[in-house]
Scaffold this active site. Structure first.
Site, PDB file in Angstrom:
ATOM      1  N   GLU A  91       2.344 -16.657 -17.609  1.00 58.03           N
ATOM      2  CA  GLU A  91       2.912 -16.681 -16.268  1.00 58.03           C
ATOM      3  C   GLU A  91       4.313 -17.317 -16.230  1.00 58.03           C
ATOM      4  O   GLU A  91       4.508 -18.416 -16.773  1.00 58.03           O
ATOM      5  CB  GLU A  91       1.948 -17.440 -15.348  1.00 58.03           C
ATOM      6  CG  GLU A  91       2.392 -17.583 -13.906  1.00 58.03           C
ATOM      7  CD  GLU A  91       2.664 -16.260 -13.218  1.00 58.03           C
ATOM      8  OE1 GLU A  91       1.831 -15.348 -13.335  1.00 58.03           O
ATOM      9  OE2 GLU A  91       3.715 -16.144 -12.567  1.00 58.03           O
ATOM     10  N   THR A 143       3.579 -10.092 -11.485  1.00 59.97           N
ATOM     11  CA  THR A 143       2.674  -9.999 -12.638  1.00 59.97           C
ATOM     12  C   THR A 143       2.097  -8.598 -12.774  1.00 59.97           C
ATOM     13  O   THR A 143       2.024  -8.047 -13.876  1.00 59.97           O
ATOM     14  CB  THR A 143       1.491 -10.981 -12.506  1.00 59.97           C
ATOM     15  OG1 THR A 143       1.986 -12.253 -12.133  1.00 59.97           O
ATOM     16  CG2 THR A 143       0.725 -11.088 -13.801  1.00 59.97           C
ATOM     17  N   ASP A 196       5.652 -12.865 -18.258  1.00 61.45           N
ATOM     18  CA  ASP A 196       5.502 -11.714 -17.354  1.00 61.45           C
ATOM     19  C   ASP A 196       6.762 -11.407 -16.555  1.00 61.45           C
ATOM     20  O   ASP A 196       7.099 -10.259 -16.328  1.00 61.45           O
ATOM     21  CB  ASP A 196       4.274 -11.858 -16.442  1.00 61.45           C
ATOM     22  CG  ASP A 196       4.305 -13.070 -15.535  1.00 61.45           C
ATOM     23  OD1 ASP A 196       5.192 -13.931 -15.703  1.00 61.45           O
ATOM     24  OD2 ASP A 196       3.425 -13.169 -14.647  1.00 61.45           O
ATOM     25  N   HIS A 197       7.487 -12.458 -16.123  1.00 64.40           N
ATOM     26  CA  HIS A 197       8.696 -12.262 -15.305  1.00 64.40           C
ATOM     27  C   HIS A 197       9.369 -13.610 -15.149  1.00 64.40           C
ATOM     28  O   HIS A 197       8.837 -14.619 -15.606  1.00 64.40           O
ATOM     29  CB  HIS A 197       8.343 -11.663 -13.939  1.00 64.40           C
ATOM     30  CG  HIS A 197       7.229 -12.399 -13.250  1.00 64.40           C
ATOM     31  ND1 HIS A 197       7.403 -13.637 -12.678  1.00 64.40           N
ATOM     32  CD2 HIS A 197       5.914 -12.112 -13.106  1.00 64.40           C
ATOM     33  CE1 HIS A 197       6.252 -14.060 -12.184  1.00 64.40           C
ATOM     34  NE2 HIS A 197       5.324 -13.154 -12.441  1.00 64.40           N
TER      35      HIS A 197
HETATM   36  C1  GP9 Z   1      -2.055 -13.895  -9.552  1.00 63.78           C
HETATM   37  C2  GP9 Z   1      -1.149 -14.189 -10.668  1.00 63.78           C
HETATM   38  C3  GP9 Z   1       0.224 -14.520 -10.181  1.00 63.78           C
HETATM   39  O1  GP9 Z   1      -3.305 -13.454  -9.918  1.00 63.78           O
HETATM   40  O2  GP9 Z   1      -1.151 -13.168 -11.582  1.00 63.78           O
HETATM   41  O3  GP9 Z   1       0.845 -13.437  -9.663  1.00 63.78           O
HETATM   42  P1  GP9 Z   1       2.417 -13.388  -9.424  1.00 63.78           P
HETATM   43  O4  GP9 Z   1       2.683 -14.117  -8.143  1.00 63.78           O
HETATM   44  O5  GP9 Z   1       3.101 -14.054 -10.572  1.00 63.78           O
HETATM   45  O6  GP9 Z   1       2.701 -11.946  -9.361  1.00 63.78           O
HETATM   46 MN    MN Z   2       3.295 -13.800 -12.586  1.00 65.77          MN
END
Ligand code: GP9
Ligand code: MN
Length: 622
Positions: free
Chosen positions: A253, A297, A471-472
């Site tokens: 994350e 995500t 992820d970002h």
């Molecule tokens: C939520 C987690 C976070 O389940 O994957 O999502 P995001 O806010 O980073 O898209």
């Molecule tokens: Mn995320």
């Protein structure tokens, strides 16, 4: 002055107050970049034009209705502005209709919501309070115009609107056609007209599926065949290295590349990942870009699973979860892999339960599969260390070989961590977000280290390859000032684009030829790369990315806003930069980026067409 001496009609008062208020909010509460006096003028002009458009309609109403109408529209308008501001503070973006319908996500955002509220936000409702107050006085501020007066008042609306469109067209020709960037739209036509535009787009894209037929797909197939290396590089060193092994894919994350080797007061943020980066059993791509948009995500998941681009508006996981795909889990199922996802959040967040089912995951361990207690959870939920630990038993029970995706959660905005779990100081800047960012990053680095150990203890490590990917971004451009302080250089659009790099590491136990690769690659390349490692022939697939190890790999990475990176150039904010120096190319050399730019636009367009038209329903994958 006595209030009852006011001579201005209420609808004009509302126009002036609401118009100026909106300008002040654009100018000082959002972080819109204003590059020249013309943009400044447009920014002031469009809120007044929009406010007039909305409030002047009231001249056609009876006095009582005028008052009611004005009260409620000022309030509603203020509310729309407020909600956009809150959203903007988190995503540096504006709300689109698809995002609005991700209701259960919004509900889960309540934890972050309070951090996003600022005391000065009450200002947004000040004009509503005044209009409300004035409309309830005994003196009458409504207007009773003869028909000609009403027509004249309405005609002014059209003049103002036309003025706005002309100014916007001078400032940014073909604004609507090239509308990848919502900020430009909002700056030029204002947030309210932007929402009207967005609603029109919504209707148009819905219609696109209905009218699609199989004809477009063959054009895209030809394009992809010409662009991508045709056959799997079967002689390449890593081809099939993961064959019959388990693949553990960790989506980390909000992890950005700049965390590697960073230190706060002499303490490394990511000692574990730094060590892996240096070791020969790991291949690390240091120029790997995330390509996500509003779906965050879920967009990163979508790109990895399909090697298609996410959409410019909304999250594909929501808007097109029912489409036909040819996704990684489905391909791996056919190759005899058991496929699963581990993520300790609501199963329906980002509509994952529906999408995972559609693209072929055998198993989804959501929050329900974990024991979540007050001791092991904070912020967004179960902490990463407990998450990995509790996952091991499920992992052991899976049939091998398996493909399992883990999505971490602790290092998520607003990056909260109980004090006793923080093993690094906070950074010191004007951004609480950036300050806290290093603490949760270090926590997750520790969690990953433990996870490796747990895999060893469970006898799973030797037979697996472990892929880790950010992820970002976690730090949006809203924090550029603090970011500049941290980096020791100004965050200009070039640096901003470079900040979109996230870690991508392939850890292969026992491998000895790893190291740091500097090729420009991105999330779009993950699917073909994994298939290459697994020795699965992807010749008949339709992917916009390529195997990262291929010599014939396409030479650009497109970001969703139309920016792109090649080995030589970085193109963003309509400027072509030299990638090595970070300097904009001189006037006259700017065209260097032009051919790639056309290809990028074409490619994003093709990918959008596949999704909007659900075109894979017309295609037979070999
Ligand atoms: C939520 C987690 C976070 O389940 O994957 O999502 P995001 O806010 O980073 O898209
Ligand atoms: Mn995320």
């Amino acid at each position: 002055m006595q209030l009852r001496n006011i001579r201005m009609p209420l609808f004009m008062i509302a126009t002036v107050l609401f118009g100026i208020k909106t300008y002040v909010v654009y100018r000082f509460m959002f972080d819109l970049s204003i590059e020249n006096p013309m943009q400044e003028l447009i920014l002031l002009f469009n809120p007044i034009a929009s406010a007039y458009l909305i409030f002047a309609i009231s001249v056609w109403m009876k006095p009582k209705n005028q008052r009611k109408y004005l009260r409620w529209t000022v309030l509603l308008g203020s509310f729309i502005l407020f909600v956009n501001l809150i959203f903007y503070r988190n995503f540096t973006d504006f709300i689109t209709i698809p995002v609005l319908f991700q209701g259960n996500n919004a509900a889960d955002l309540t934890g972050s919501f309070l951090t996003l509220l600022h005391i000065e936000d009450v200002f947004i409702f000040a004009d509503a309070a005044i209009v409300w107050y004035l409309s309830r006085q005994r003196f009458d501020l409504t207007v009773k115009l003869p028909k000609r007066g009403k027509i004249a008042a309405t005609a002014v609306t059209f003049l103002l609107l036309a003025g706005n469109v002309v100014l916007a067209e001078i400032e940014r020709p073909m604004l609507f056609v090239r509308a990848f960037d919502r900020e430009y739209l909002v700056k030029n036509i204002g947030i309210f007209n932007y929402h009207v535009y967005d609603a029109t787009m919504q209707t148009k894209t819905r219609a696109q599926r209905v009218f699609a037929d199989g004809s477009e797909i063959s054009e895209i197939e030809t394009y992809l065949q010409e662009k991508s290396p045709d056959e799997a590089d079967k002689d390449a060193e890593l081809y099939g290295i993961a064959e019959d092994k388990n693949v553990i894919f960790v989506s980390v994350e909000s992890f950005q590349h700049f965390l590697y080797d960073s230190e706060i007061n002499g303490v490394e943020t990511t000692p574990f990942l730094n060590e892996l980066k240096e070791s020969s059993d790991t291949v690390t791509f240091e120029n790997f870009y995330h390509q996500t948009a509003q779906g965050k995500t879920s967009d990163s998941e979508f790109i990895v699973e399909n090697s298609l681009y996410p959409l410019g508006r909304g999250a594909v996981y929501f808007t097109h979860a029912g489409n036909e795909y040819h996704a990684l889990p489905e391909i791996l199922n056919n190759e005899g892999y058991e496929t699963s996802v581990f993520h300790a959040n609501n199963g329906s967040f980002w509509n994952r339960d529906v999408m995972y089912d559609n693209i072929g995951y055998d198993e989804f361990h959501d929050e329900q599969s974990f024991e979540v207690t007050p001791e092991n959870s904070f912020g967004w939920g179960l902490e990463d260390k407990a998450f990995f630990e509790q996952s091991i038993d499920y992992l052991k029970d899976q049939e091998q070989p398996f493909y399992s995706k883990f999505i971490t959660l602790t290092h998520h905005f607003p990056f909260e961590l109980p004090e006793e779990k923080a093993h690094i100081d906070k950074y010191d800047s004007n951004s609480n977000t950036l300050n806290a960012y290093f603490q949760t990053a270090k926590y997750t680095d520790e969690a990953l280290e433990q996870f490796f150990q747990q895999l060893k203890d469970a006898d799973l490590y030797e037979d697996s390859i472990i892929v880790m990917m950010g992820d970002h971004y976690g730090i949006s451009d809203f924090h550029n000032k603090a970011m500049s302080q941290f980096l020791g250089e100004e965050v200009d659009p070039f640096v901003q684009t470079q900040l979109q790099r996230v870690p991508f590491m392939i850890h292969i136990p026992g491998y000895e030829n790893g190291g740091v690769e500097d090729k420009v690659v991105g999330q779009i390349d993950v699917k073909p790369t994994l298939l290459h490692l697994l020795g699965v022939d992807s010749g008949g697939d339709m992917t916009f990315g390529d195997n990262m190890f291929s010599e014939k790999k396409k030479d650009f990475i497109a970001l969703r806003d139309g920016s792109f990176v090649t080995e030589e150039y970085v193109y963003t904010s309509e400027t072509c930069y030299d990638r090595k120096t970070g300097e904009p190319l001189e006037e006259g050399l700017m065209e260097a980026c032009e051919p790639v730019k056309q290809e990028v636009d074409q490619e994003l367009n093709y990918s959008d067409n596949i999704i909007y038209g659900d075109l894979f329903r017309f295609y037979d994958f070999k």
